[in-house]
Design a protein around this motif. Structure first.
Motif, short mmCIF file in Angstrom:
data_model
loop_
_atom_site.label_atom_id
_atom_site.label_comp_id
_atom_site.label_asym_id
_atom_site.label_seq_id
_atom_site.Cartn_x
_atom_site.Cartn_y
_atom_site.Cartn_z
N PHE A 261 0.84 -1.20 0.00
CA PHE A 261 0.00 0.00 0.00
C PHE A 261 0.87 1.25 0.00
O PHE A 261 0.56 2.25 -0.65
CB PHE A 261 -0.92 0.00 1.23
N GLY A 262 1.99 1.19 0.72
CA GLY A 262 2.90 2.32 0.76
C GLY A 262 3.47 2.64 -0.60
O GLY A 262 3.52 3.80 -1.03
N ASN A 263 3.90 1.60 -1.32
CA ASN A 263 4.52 1.80 -2.63
C ASN A 263 3.50 2.16 -3.71
O ASN A 263 3.75 3.03 -4.55
CB ASN A 263 5.27 0.54 -3.05
N LEU A 264 2.36 1.48 -3.72
CA LEU A 264 1.42 1.61 -4.82
C LEU A 264 0.40 2.72 -4.63
O LEU A 264 -0.14 3.23 -5.62
CB LEU A 264 0.69 0.28 -5.05
N VAL A 265 0.09 3.08 -3.40
CA VAL A 265 -0.95 4.09 -3.16
C VAL A 265 -0.36 5.33 -2.49
O VAL A 265 -0.45 6.44 -3.02
CB VAL A 265 -2.09 3.50 -2.30
#
Length: 298
Positions: free
Chosen positions: A100-104
């Motif tokens: 979630f950190g990387n993609l959002v």
């Protein structure tokens, strides 16, 4: 005096001088000196100290209960004096699970920083659960609500999931026509420590619990997604990770007539979790409002 009380409160929350020092970015010896100074001021022993643990004395417990109210009132007064239109300023520490950190989140943070240039963000991509009190984290983004009653949570989104595989994998392996067929396929799995992995299927009034196995297990979804794209196996993963690849044809939905989840009822919800302060700092409120609005937009 208030500074000493804040150190005391952190020691109680963390359970040790060393953990409190880590949270406050102070040496444990400095934390101990602060507690000594506080005890001298109140003329009371607040902790029973040993080499193994710290235990609040009866007076220390009472002082802690009353000091929480004092700190909250202090924060309220400062907030009122500064005004509710105060520009957020300070270091915001966020812990978020890796995918979630990387993609959002990574794509949204630059916009937040442009809106609030006096805020600094320290971002930790970590799939392990963190203790917001002992690690001095302001906001943690996790799947599921917190078990700690001292924490609050604001829902960001549903965590709906899709069962997918690459065209190459599907072309070179036996057809998957029903959930039971997955027993004979290589399934890419989210780690549940040492527990067996099960996927849950539902179609109308029919429910199935299928035991699945495979040669790749990960706490984070990104390695599993990369493996699925290269034809390694079948993957059950969040829609916000797979949607673009399904649209482009790089991944194909498997058993699309079935609802598939990691849990018996659902695959959970994603929450922003923060400390249960009566008056959260302006930059914490600003970020929570921002991320919730942005997730809704997308």
């Amino acid at each position: 005096m208030l500074d000493l009380i804040r150190v005391f409160d952190q020691v109680v929350e963390s359970g040790s001088f060393s953990q409190a020092g880590h949270a406050l970015h102070m040496a444990p010896s400095s934390v101990a000196r602060n507690i000594d100074n506080l005890e001298n001021k109140v003329q009371t022993t607040l902790f029973k100290r040993s080499t193994r643990q710290l235990i609040l004395t009866e007076e220390g417990l009472y002082f802690h209960q009353q000091s929480i109210k004092l700190l909250q009132e202090s924060d309220k007064l400062l907030s009122e004096m500064k005004g509710h239109n105060e520009e957020p300023e300070g270091m915001l520490r966020i812990s978020v699970f890796e995918s979630f950190g990387n993609l959002v989140l990574a794509s949204l943070i630059p916009e937040f920083l442009s809106l609030y240039p006096k805020v600094q963000i320290e971002l930790e991509l970590d799939n392990n659960l963190v203790d917001l009190n002992s690690e001095n984290i302001d906001i943690a983004i996790r799947i599921g609500t917190p078990q700690d009653s001292r924490l609050k949570a604001r829902k960001l989104m549903e965590n709906n999931t899709s069962l997918v595989a690459s065209p190459d994998y599907l072309a070179s392996h036996a057809a998957i026509e029903k959930p039971d067929d997955l027993i004979h396929h290589n399934c890419l799995l989210i780690s549940h420590e040492r527990q067996r992995n099960h996927w849950y299927f539902k179609k109308g009034n029919i429910s199935k619990k299928i035991s699945v196995s495979g040669n790749l297990i990960s706490k984070g979804g990104s390695p599993l997604l990369n493996a699925a794209l290269k034809g390694t196996g079948v993957l059950l993963l969040s829609n916000w990770m797979t949607a673009d690849y399904i649209e482009s044809g790089l991944l194909i939905p498997v058993l699309p007539k079935w609802t598939t989840t990691h849990g018996e009822s659902s695959s959970g919800e994603i929450f922003a979790i923060y400390k249960s302060a009566q008056y959260p700092k302006p930059y914490i409120r600003a970020f929570l409002d921002f991320i919730i609005d942005k997730v809704k937009e997308n």
